[in-house]
Write a protein that holds these residues in place. Structure first.
Motif, PDB file in Angstrom:
ATOM      1  N   SER A 173       4.371   1.254   2.339  1.00 30.04           N
ATOM      2  CA  SER A 173       3.961   0.439   3.481  1.00 30.04           C
ATOM      3  C   SER A 173       5.151  -0.127   4.253  1.00 30.04           C
ATOM      4  CB  SER A 173       3.043  -0.695   3.031  1.00 30.04           C
ATOM      5  OG  SER A 173       3.721  -1.540   2.124  1.00 30.04           O
ATOM      6  N   ILE A 214      -3.560   0.709  -3.487  1.00 29.71           N
ATOM      7  CA  ILE A 214      -3.692  -0.512  -2.707  1.00 29.71           C
ATOM      8  C   ILE A 214      -2.712  -1.582  -3.171  1.00 29.71           C
ATOM      9  CG2 ILE A 214      -5.306  -2.320  -1.976  1.00 29.71           C
ATOM     10  CD1 ILE A 214      -5.854   0.503  -0.852  1.00 29.71           C
ATOM     11  N   ASP A 268      -4.393  10.309  -1.785  1.00 32.02           N
ATOM     12  CA  ASP A 268      -4.755   9.114  -2.540  1.00 32.02           C
ATOM     13  C   ASP A 268      -3.984   7.924  -1.986  1.00 32.02           C
ATOM     14  OD1 ASP A 268      -5.951   7.534  -4.448  1.00 32.02           O
ATOM     15  OD2 ASP A 268      -4.703   8.221  -6.111  1.00 32.02           O
ATOM     16  N   ASN A 269      -4.568   6.745  -2.109  1.00 28.58           N
ATOM     17  CA  ASN A 269      -3.917   5.503  -1.720  1.00 28.58           C
ATOM     18  C   ASN A 269      -3.869   4.574  -2.914  1.00 28.58           C
ATOM     19  OD1 ASN A 269      -3.482   5.995   1.084  1.00 28.58           O
ATOM     20  ND2 ASN A 269      -5.672   5.736   1.405  1.00 28.58           N
ATOM     21  N   ILE A 273       0.842  -1.198   0.000  1.00 28.02           N
ATOM     22  CA  ILE A 273       0.000   0.000   0.000  1.00 28.02           C
ATOM     23  C   ILE A 273       0.877   1.247   0.000  1.00 28.02           C
ATOM     24  CG2 ILE A 273      -1.748   1.287   1.297  1.00 28.02           C
ATOM     25  CD1 ILE A 273      -2.658  -1.418   2.432  1.00 28.02           C
ATOM     26  N   THR A 274       0.484   2.225  -0.793  1.00 31.26           N
ATOM     27  CA  THR A 274       1.214   3.489  -0.895  1.00 31.26           C
ATOM     28  C   THR A 274       0.257   4.639  -0.636  1.00 31.26           C
ATOM     29  OG1 THR A 274       2.658   2.514  -2.565  1.00 31.26           O
ATOM     30  CG2 THR A 274       2.627   4.902  -2.416  1.00 31.26           C
ATOM     31  N   GLN A 275       0.662   5.584   0.199  1.00 31.69           N
ATOM     32  CA  GLN A 275      -0.141   6.771   0.458  1.00 31.69           C
ATOM     33  C   GLN A 275       0.512   7.962  -0.229  1.00 31.69           C
ATOM     34  OE1 GLN A 275      -0.459   8.132   4.523  1.00 31.69           O
ATOM     35  NE2 GLN A 275      -2.493   8.979   4.128  1.00 31.69           N
TER      36      GLN A 275
END
Length: 130
Positions: A113, A90, A87-88, A71-73
């Motif tokens: 993550s 997944i 935005d995320n 997961i990346t924010q």
């Protein structure tokens, strides 16, 4: 005397316009330079290419995660620090596009993550800069 003064003024104007053009060209490059500010690995001296590619074209920011990092924010803030987009992603590898409606200077923060944090600065212009 007036010829010397005229020549000196013309030379000063030419030099000033050259410096302004060079500064404008260096500040309007497309793309976003991504820097790592925090790593969660034990051996922080090991250099690896960032698993992130970010590009800006007009008002569209394209973010690509090139490796499987989970997961990346993604957070985008304007010059005043106000949150413009959040935005995320997944799954990765993946690509997302974010439309930024207003022109101006922005900062992007990307948190993976695994704890790695990246950031970069970019400018949004109207139209396409050459």
């Amino acid at each position: 005397m007036t010829k010397k003064l005229t020549f000196t003024l013309l030379f000063a104007l030419l030099l000033q316009s050259t410096l302004i053009i060079e500064a404008k060209q260096s500040s309007t490059k497309d793309g976003v330079e991504i820097e790592k500010i925090y790593t969660n690995t034990l051996n922080g001296s090991e250099y690896r290419n960032p698993p992130i590619s970010v590009d800006i074209t007009s008002h569209t920011l394209t973010i690509s995660i090139l490796q499987n990092v989970g997961i990346t924010q993604i957070m985008i803030r304007d010059a005043n620090g106000a949150m413009v987009a959040l935005d995320n992603m997944i799954s990765s590898p993946n690509t997302t596009c974010i439309y930024i409606s207003n022109t101006g200077y922005y900062r992007i923060d990307i948190i993976l993550s695994n704890g790695d944090i990246y950031y970069g600065y970019f400018t949004v212009y109207d139209g396409i800069t050459i």
